[in-house]
Design an enzyme around this catalytic site. Structure first.
Site, PDB file in Angstrom:
ATOM      1  CB  THR A  18      -0.916  -0.010   1.244  1.00  0.00           C
ATOM      2  OG1 THR A  18      -1.824  -1.105   1.119  1.00  0.00           O
ATOM      3  CG2 THR A  18      -1.704   1.272   1.391  1.00  0.00           C
ATOM      4  CB  SER A  61       2.729  -7.937   1.095  1.00  0.00           C
ATOM      5  OG  SER A  61       1.603  -7.968   1.926  1.00  0.00           O
ATOM      6  CB  THR A  93       0.545  -3.892   6.352  1.00  0.00           C
ATOM      7  OG1 THR A  93      -0.714  -3.818   5.689  1.00  0.00           O
ATOM      8  CG2 THR A  93       1.197  -2.521   6.397  1.00  0.00           C
ATOM      9  CG  ASP A  94      -2.349  -7.575   3.159  1.00  0.00           C
ATOM     10  OD1 ASP A  94      -2.677  -6.662   3.931  1.00  0.00           O
ATOM     11  OD2 ASP A  94      -2.895  -7.762   2.061  1.00  0.00           O
TER      12      ASP A  94
HETATM   13  N1  ASP Z   1      -2.720  -5.248   0.460  1.00  0.00           N
HETATM   14  C1  ASP Z   1      -1.584  -4.484   0.884  1.00  0.00           C
HETATM   15  C2  ASP Z   1      -0.345  -5.350   0.821  1.00  0.00           C
HETATM   16  O1  ASP Z   1      -0.098  -6.084   1.748  1.00  0.00           O
HETATM   17  C3  ASP Z   1      -1.823  -3.986   2.237  1.00  0.00           C
HETATM   18  C4  ASP Z   1      -0.808  -3.037   2.759  1.00  0.00           C
HETATM   19  O2  ASP Z   1       0.251  -2.847   2.218  1.00  0.00           O
HETATM   20  O3  ASP Z   1      -1.105  -2.447   3.823  1.00  0.00           O
HETATM   21  O4  ASP Z   1       0.355  -5.270  -0.147  1.00  0.00           O
END
Ligand code: ASP
Length: 333
Positions: A18, A61, A93-94
């Site tokens: 993100t 991710s 973050t995932d």
């Molecule tokens: N969907 C995103 C990822 O993990 C979520 C994030 O980065 O917060 O790439």
């Protein structure tokens, strides 16, 4: 690094997430920015460190693989063998907690490695990426962070890889450290540690080598009949992690299936509660941890299923025997 007469040198590797995502014409945001653009957008970063920015991946991710992270670890190791003082890995973050745990297992030297992301994209009001990246760089450049293994920094909190977990889908405070709490925080531009973690007491795991064997991860639900567990050896999995109910329990009739699978491949028992250790010697009914361990399962300590799975994948890749794996899991108990 406190003694350096120059600014610390940081390697900043962007994998996507993100924090890199902007409007893409697909109806949602998607990874577009690279490490150099992210670094350039952070006021004050140039006063913290000299930065070498690279963008090996640009993905959400959930698409990262263990092999991707092995290649990231190899890049960081090469940098550390040179004049790099610390590393920052930017990603979604995932799966931050999984990347951080893998890097923690693979890179055991004293130089800081910090994994960072953002809960809001760069075009959203209150985007948290720049502040998170600045805090991550401050930690990676700090002598205080040496010897703590891989860390995760978000929302100005510093988490140890072994404890951290994403616990919310949207809040900027999504990250928490089960079992121990964060190690510290960044305030007024300074790294402040409340506590430190002991170095991991595990045999080394080489970064170079082949792909990691597949390990299945199965969460137990009420009335589960064990058919997925029974299928794992036939599907080609080399290991299995079960996230059992409570302290690591399965329905009574499933215990025999677990035993049959454990006779064919390593089976590790974690808890779906995500906090607290998988038990080893309390409950004695069919499907309890004593029953399952008696049938060949190994307790995961306080590692939740996804981290236990990664440890088992690297252990199988390294060819560890059962006592070595058991001893490694005991390091998390
Ligand atoms: N969907 C995103 C990822 O993990 C979520 C994030 O980065 O917060 O790439």
């Amino acid at each position: 690094m406190a003694t350096l007469s120059r600014l610390p040198r940081l390697l900043v590797l962007s994998l996507g997430g993100t924090i890199t995502m902007t409007g893409s014409g697909t109806g949602g945001i998607a990874p577009t920015l690279g490490a150099a653009e992210l670094v350039a957008a952070v006021p004050g970063l140039a006063e913290v460190a000299q930065i070498e920015a690279r963008s090996p991946f640009k993905v959400g991710s959930s698409s990262l693989t263990v092999e991707n992270i092995l290649s990231v670890a190899a890049t960081i190791e090469a940098g550390f063998d040179g004049d790099i003082d610390g590393a920052v890995v930017i990603q979604g973050t995932d799966t931050i907690e999984e990347t951080a745990f893998l890097l923690d297992l693979l890179l055991r030297g004293p130089k800081p490695v910090v994994v960072v992301g953002a809960m809001r994209g760069p075009q959203q009001p209150g985007a948290d990426g720049p502040a998170n990246l600045l805090a991550a760089a401050l930690v990676a450049a700090s002598p205080a962070a040496r010897g703590l293994g891989t860390l995760v920094v978000l929302n100005d909190e510093i988490h140890a890889a072994r404890f951290v977990r994403k616990g919310h889908t949207s809040l900027t405070s999504a990250f928490a450290s089960d079992n121990g709490g964060p190690l510290g925080l960044v305030a007024e531009g300074r790294v402040r540690l409340f506590t430190r973690v002991a170095p991991l007491d595990l045999p080394p795991l080489a970064i170079a080598g082949g792909n990691a064997p597949a390990v299945a991860l199965i969460k137990i639900g009420m009335g589960d009949d064990g058919r997925l567990i029974a299928a794992t050896p036939g599907l080609g999995f080399a290991g299995l992690v079960i996230e059992g109910a409570g302290a690591g329990h399965v329905p009574g009739p499933v215990a025999e299936i677990v035993g049959e699978v454990a006779a064919r491949l390593p089976v590790v028992l974690a808890s779906r509660t995500l906090s607290g250790p998988a038990f080893e010697r309390t409950y004695g009914y069919p499907g309890s941890e004593i029953d399952l361990i008696g049938r060949g399962a190994l307790a995961a300590g306080f590692l939740p299923g996804p981290k236990a799975r990664l440890l088992l994948m690297l252990a199988l890749r390294a060819g560890w025997d059962r006592p070595t794996l058991q001893k490694a899991l005991a390091a998390f108990a």
